[in-house]
Design a protein around this motif. Sequence first.
Motif, mmCIF file in Angstrom:
data_model
loop_
_atom_site.group_PDB
_atom_site.id
_atom_site.type_symbol
_atom_site.label_atom_id
_atom_site.label_comp_id
_atom_site.label_asym_id
_atom_site.label_seq_id
_atom_site.Cartn_x
_atom_site.Cartn_y
_atom_site.Cartn_z
ATOM 1 N N LYS A 1 -1.352 3.412 -29.139
ATOM 2 C CA LYS A 1 -0.588 3.411 -30.396
ATOM 3 C C LYS A 1 -0.012 2.027 -30.680
ATOM 4 C CE LYS A 1 3.037 5.884 -32.890
ATOM 5 N NZ LYS A 1 4.062 6.950 -32.859
ATOM 6 N N GLU A 2 0.477 1.345 -29.625
ATOM 7 C CA GLU A 2 1.034 -0.006 -29.811
ATOM 8 C C GLU A 2 -0.024 -0.963 -30.326
ATOM 9 O OE1 GLU A 2 2.631 -1.105 -26.059
ATOM 10 O OE2 GLU A 2 4.382 0.225 -26.183
ATOM 11 N N LYS A 3 -1.202 -0.940 -29.710
ATOM 12 C CA LYS A 3 -2.277 -1.834 -30.145
ATOM 13 C C LYS A 3 -2.761 -1.470 -31.543
ATOM 14 C CE LYS A 3 -2.436 -4.093 -26.240
ATOM 15 N NZ LYS A 3 -1.958 -5.506 -26.158
ATOM 16 N N ASN A 4 -2.802 -0.163 -31.819
ATOM 17 C CA ASN A 4 -3.262 0.302 -33.117
ATOM 18 C C ASN A 4 -2.339 -0.185 -34.234
ATOM 19 O OD1 ASN A 4 -3.148 3.022 -35.166
ATOM 20 N ND2 ASN A 4 -5.164 2.198 -34.650
ATOM 21 N N GLU A 5 -1.041 -0.197 -33.974
ATOM 22 C CA GLU A 5 -0.080 -0.670 -34.976
ATOM 23 C C GLU A 5 -0.218 -2.166 -35.239
ATOM 24 O OE1 GLU A 5 3.590 0.611 -33.311
ATOM 25 O OE2 GLU A 5 3.448 2.669 -34.111
ATOM 26 N N LEU A 6 -0.724 -2.900 -34.212
ATOM 27 C CA LEU A 6 -0.973 -4.333 -34.382
ATOM 28 C C LEU A 6 -2.289 -4.607 -35.090
ATOM 29 C CD1 LEU A 6 0.088 -5.637 -30.835
ATOM 30 C CD2 LEU A 6 1.374 -5.868 -32.973
ATOM 31 N N GLY A 7 -3.127 -3.538 -35.235
ATOM 32 C CA GLY A 7 -4.437 -3.714 -35.851
ATOM 33 C C GLY A 7 -5.525 -4.065 -34.860
ATOM 34 N N GLN A 8 -5.182 -4.124 -33.566
ATOM 35 C CA GLN A 8 -6.174 -4.479 -32.550
ATOM 36 C C GLN A 8 -7.082 -3.280 -32.243
ATOM 37 O OE1 GLN A 8 -4.450 -5.973 -28.931
ATOM 38 N NE2 GLN A 8 -6.414 -6.710 -28.119
ATOM 39 N N PRO A 9 -8.393 -3.447 -32.364
ATOM 40 C CA PRO A 9 -9.295 -2.324 -32.060
ATOM 41 C C PRO A 9 -9.255 -1.974 -30.572
ATOM 42 C CG PRO A 9 -10.553 -4.320 -32.432
ATOM 43 C CD PRO A 9 -9.132 -4.662 -32.769
ATOM 44 N N LEU B 1 -16.717 -7.716 -33.735
ATOM 45 C CA LEU B 1 -15.362 -7.719 -34.281
ATOM 46 C C LEU B 1 -15.414 -7.795 -35.798
ATOM 47 C CD1 LEU B 1 -13.463 -10.050 -31.782
ATOM 48 C CD2 LEU B 1 -13.932 -7.589 -31.643
ATOM 49 N N GLY B 2 -14.610 -6.940 -36.444
ATOM 50 C CA GLY B 2 -14.609 -6.886 -37.905
ATOM 51 C C GLY B 2 -15.610 -5.903 -38.464
ATOM 52 N N GLY B 3 -16.508 -5.419 -37.629
ATOM 53 C CA GLY B 3 -17.505 -4.447 -38.093
ATOM 54 C C GLY B 3 -18.909 -5.022 -38.096
ATOM 55 N N ASN B 4 -19.874 -4.153 -38.260
ATOM 56 C CA ASN B 4 -21.285 -4.536 -38.246
ATOM 57 C C ASN B 4 -21.808 -4.483 -39.685
ATOM 58 O OD1 ASN B 4 -24.247 -4.141 -38.094
ATOM 59 N ND2 ASN B 4 -23.884 -4.147 -35.885
ATOM 60 N N GLU C 1 -12.103 -9.454 -42.085
ATOM 61 C CA GLU C 1 -11.586 -8.501 -41.102
ATOM 62 C C GLU C 1 -11.744 -9.045 -39.686
ATOM 63 O OE1 GLU C 1 -12.238 -3.763 -40.076
ATOM 64 O OE2 GLU C 1 -12.737 -4.527 -42.082
ATOM 65 N N ARG C 2 -12.841 -9.766 -39.457
ATOM 66 C CA ARG C 2 -13.081 -10.349 -38.128
ATOM 67 C C ARG C 2 -11.971 -11.325 -37.753
ATOM 68 N NH1 ARG C 2 -16.496 -12.096 -34.148
ATOM 69 N NH2 ARG C 2 -16.452 -14.332 -33.714
ATOM 70 N N GLN C 3 -11.570 -12.128 -38.707
ATOM 71 C CA GLN C 3 -10.509 -13.094 -38.434
ATOM 72 C C GLN C 3 -9.207 -12.397 -38.080
ATOM 73 O OE1 GLN C 3 -10.944 -16.471 -38.107
ATOM 74 N NE2 GLN C 3 -8.874 -16.264 -37.249
ATOM 75 N N LYS C 4 -8.918 -11.295 -38.779
ATOM 76 C CA LYS C 4 -7.689 -10.553 -38.491
ATOM 77 C C LYS C 4 -7.731 -9.953 -37.082
ATOM 78 C CE LYS C 4 -6.671 -9.275 -43.294
ATOM 79 N NZ LYS C 4 -6.532 -8.148 -44.256
ATOM 80 N N LEU D 1 -9.458 -11.145 -34.557
ATOM 81 C CA LEU D 1 -9.313 -12.264 -33.617
ATOM 82 C C LEU D 1 -7.842 -12.637 -33.453
ATOM 83 C CD1 LEU D 1 -12.287 -14.558 -34.738
ATOM 84 C CD2 LEU D 1 -12.109 -13.298 -32.587
ATOM 85 N N ASP D 2 -7.119 -12.647 -34.555
ATOM 86 C CA ASP D 2 -5.690 -12.979 -34.503
ATOM 87 C C ASP D 2 -4.909 -11.923 -33.719
ATOM 88 O OD1 ASP D 2 -6.260 -15.179 -36.027
ATOM 89 O OD2 ASP D 2 -5.673 -14.242 -37.939
ATOM 90 N N ALA D 3 -5.408 -10.673 -33.747
ATOM 91 C CA ALA D 3 -4.713 -9.575 -33.054
ATOM 92 C C ALA D 3 -5.052 -9.549 -31.558
ATOM 93 C CB ALA D 3 -5.082 -8.237 -33.684
ATOM 94 N N GLY D 4 -6.007 -10.388 -31.132
ATOM 95 C CA GLY D 4 -6.334 -10.474 -29.704
ATOM 96 C C GLY D 4 -7.708 -9.965 -29.322
ATOM 97 N N GLY D 5 -8.539 -9.600 -30.319
ATOM 98 C CA GLY D 5 -9.888 -9.130 -30.009
ATOM 99 C C GLY D 5 -9.906 -7.671 -29.566
ATOM 100 N N LEU D 6 -10.995 -7.248 -28.998
ATOM 101 C CA LEU D 6 -11.159 -5.847 -28.595
ATOM 102 C C LEU D 6 -10.408 -5.569 -27.293
ATOM 103 C CD1 LEU D 6 -12.645 -3.113 -29.092
ATOM 104 C CD2 LEU D 6 -14.482 -3.993 -27.645
#
Length: 915
Positions: A430-438, A502-505, A537-540, A542-547
């Motif tokens: 949940k913490e990572k999800n709120e940050l947008g990190q996949p 990252l960001g989708g295919n 979306e990929r840049q976002k 990456l900023d969130a820390g990647g997968l």
Amino acid sequence: MWQTIAKSVFGSANDRYVRSLDKIVARINALETQLEDFSDDELKAQTAKFRLKLEEGATLDDLLPEAFATVREASRRVLGMRHFDVQMVGGITLHRGEIAEMKTGEGKTLVATLATYLNAIEGKGVHVVTVNDYLARRDAEWMGQLHKWLGLTVGVIVPNLPEHARREAYAADITYGTNNEFGFDYLRDNMKDSRAKMVQRPFNFAIVDEVDSILIDEARTPLIISGPTEDKSELYVALDKIVKGLEEEFYEKDEKARNIQLTEDGVEEVEKRLIAAGLLESDNLYDIENTQVVHHLDQALRAVVMFKKDTDYIVKDDKVVIIDEFTGRMMDGRRWSNGLHQAVEAKEGVEIQPENQTMASITFQNYFRMYPKLSGMTGTASTEASEFWDIYKLNVVEIPTNVPVRRIDEEDEFYKNTQDKFLAIAKAIKEKNELGQPVLVGTVSIEKSELLSQFLDKEGVKHNVLNARMHEQEAHIVAQAGRIGAVTIATNMAGRGTDIQLGGNVEFRTDDELGLMEDGPEKDAAIARIKAEVAEERQKVLDAGGLFVLGTERHESRRIDNQLRGRSGRQGDPGLSRFYLCLEDDLLRIFGPDTLFAKMMNSNLEDGEAIGSKWLSKAIETAQKKVEARNYEMRKQVVQYDDVMNDQRKVIYEQRAEIMDSETVDDVVEDMRQDAINAIVATACPPGSYPEQWDVEGLKTKVEDVLGMTPPIDNWLEEDAVEPEMIEERLQDLAKQRLEDRTRDFEEPMWRRAEKGILLQQLDHHWKEHLATLDALRQVVFLRAYAQKQPLNEYKQEAFGLFEMMLESIRESVTKILLTADFRAAAPPPPRELPQLPEFMTGHIDPLTGEDNSNDGDGSAQRPALFGALAGSVMAQASPGGANREDPYAGKVTNRNAPCPCGSGNKYKHCHGAV
């Protein structure tokens, strides 16, 4: 210490080997500018040029730099992808017959095109082996564009492919397919009655994708083709009811070996219940009359106690479907062996399918060792490097990444129980999800996936679940697991074949969103929009820390954990990985050291509290090494036992090939007849014995049975200085004369075809019976250990003796049929509808434990024609002695030793009463 210093200065042996390939890569790069100036037609003409050089005496190694440079340039033009230098190193490794270990996302599929193209130029065929049909089709279509552009032919082998299509696919320069399909086609080919019906060519070179999954994980169990036997549904159901009523005190279970056995009290209790159910033929459970009941009782116990629904299997469409423990996929059509699958079907109350009898079998080890050159690629092979070398003589080469890995692998977090662990996991997600990190979550079973899904629902976290139930959505779910805020729960990530970008295919989003849109400016604009959205979306991300990769527990094998971790941090992307463990995890509960439990339980760990330390990680790694060593011993044992059968298999298959290739087999048949007669005389008249010690009556009976003659043996024995050799010679002459008399009414080509058909039929029949005998022997030979004997050595000796007996039986049965069966020349019969034959089953079955599976056949397996060569010209009747079709004693109680009234001169038991 000196080794550490030397390694820091000069690098490891692997580093030095990789550096040695830099010279070849430099030669390849030097050609790049030159090939860029080639027109498309000039680049395509390279293939014909290389083939001409091979004819003039050049070797593949001589062609390697220019061929690799050609593939790189063609790939840039056709696929829009240029091979990196490290990918060239991987290609060289594959061409040399080694295993290239390349991290996830490094482009193994593209690397394979280098070695595939170079070796396909010879025209001898290259097999690219994948772990599932989806990847085989995808790679054949995707990479096939490149190979076809360069003038090579490409084929793909998938289930339910017609025979002519299979033959065409194998005739191609490059053939894609799964390990199972390649193996089953080999077995099927060696069950056919003519070369023209065989689909495979001689083996040349194979590249195995996900080589650790195929040559290590799946190699624990051999491939088996089998046919159905009698139905025992009522027995399975009755035993299932008895087992379900047993209390735990009546049996002991060994979770390490996945085995279970009754206690003494349990035996007594089961005997009472079996007697009450009328299932025992005697009062003692372990009397020989009750052997079958004991076997199926053991399987019912394993099914009820050891095999868990939604972990080992699922019930789908009223069928029990096995779940692959390494990939988490459903294995449709696969079945466990030795009655285990039937026991699970009885447990779940679904329709029970009949058991199967082995007709052909081979292990993956012995199948792939038939390739003159074999190579493989995977992201995780170094932990099994010693096994690859011991079994396959394959060296593992670690290929450096194109960009340094930036993923952070954190220490494991350890909790007291499953409840605390899953609460912590849900909170972290949940913490990572709120940050947008996949987040990608790896579980070990469907049950754990669905349990975690419930925890996430309570936290209000939106997520996807990828397990055997969601099999069809697999590629789409994995492809989009790298989008902002995506949470994906996967049963297992081994061999998924789809990168998490990252960001989708872009490709999958285009298919999903624009699949029905017609080509044109509107679609082009939509594709451009999707590309821009993915880039943003990929840049976002990456900023969130990647997968963020999260493991809910450690797997038995370190490789599976590494495969999960490898999904994060591809191509230099940032990433994070962490595993959550607890005392109730299967790995720690079953295999963990006792000291670990004692120390953890005494540490006053509070509810919900977590600890982590290098000591714990080391203890867990030790437990994993224990399991890996145990599994290696299992695979090694399978190979050792199959090596015994493999030597015999080679003899039989080579003999079949010689028979099929021969115009006539009269010399083989004559040798068999002579050997059969010599064996008959030697049995009745042992060397070194006196005539009064000979079994004269037995000799007469055997001669009458096998040769269909009643020679004056008593008169021969009255002669002076009678010797066994004299009897042999006279029987040989009489048998030869009898055969000449029988064949006088037939044209020679017709009779030669008859001999060939009978020889193949008897070879196949006795080989099938021999396999069944070896299966039974393998299941009981371990009992010899109680007598201080080595089971494997005992198996080798017994198997050798059984093989000799089988060869003797083949010689005798061929001789008997040719000398006693009633062959009549006949006009071609009118065409008639043939009865429906039972389907063959193909399987992947553990001969030692019964684990793994059997697979329903696709109908492509061919039952060898009994007398197929004679169709329309000769009718062969299997009644020895020339009996009529109708049984004159039908419906009557007949003395088996009475003469048959059909006039053959044989006893009823040897004529119409033959069993």
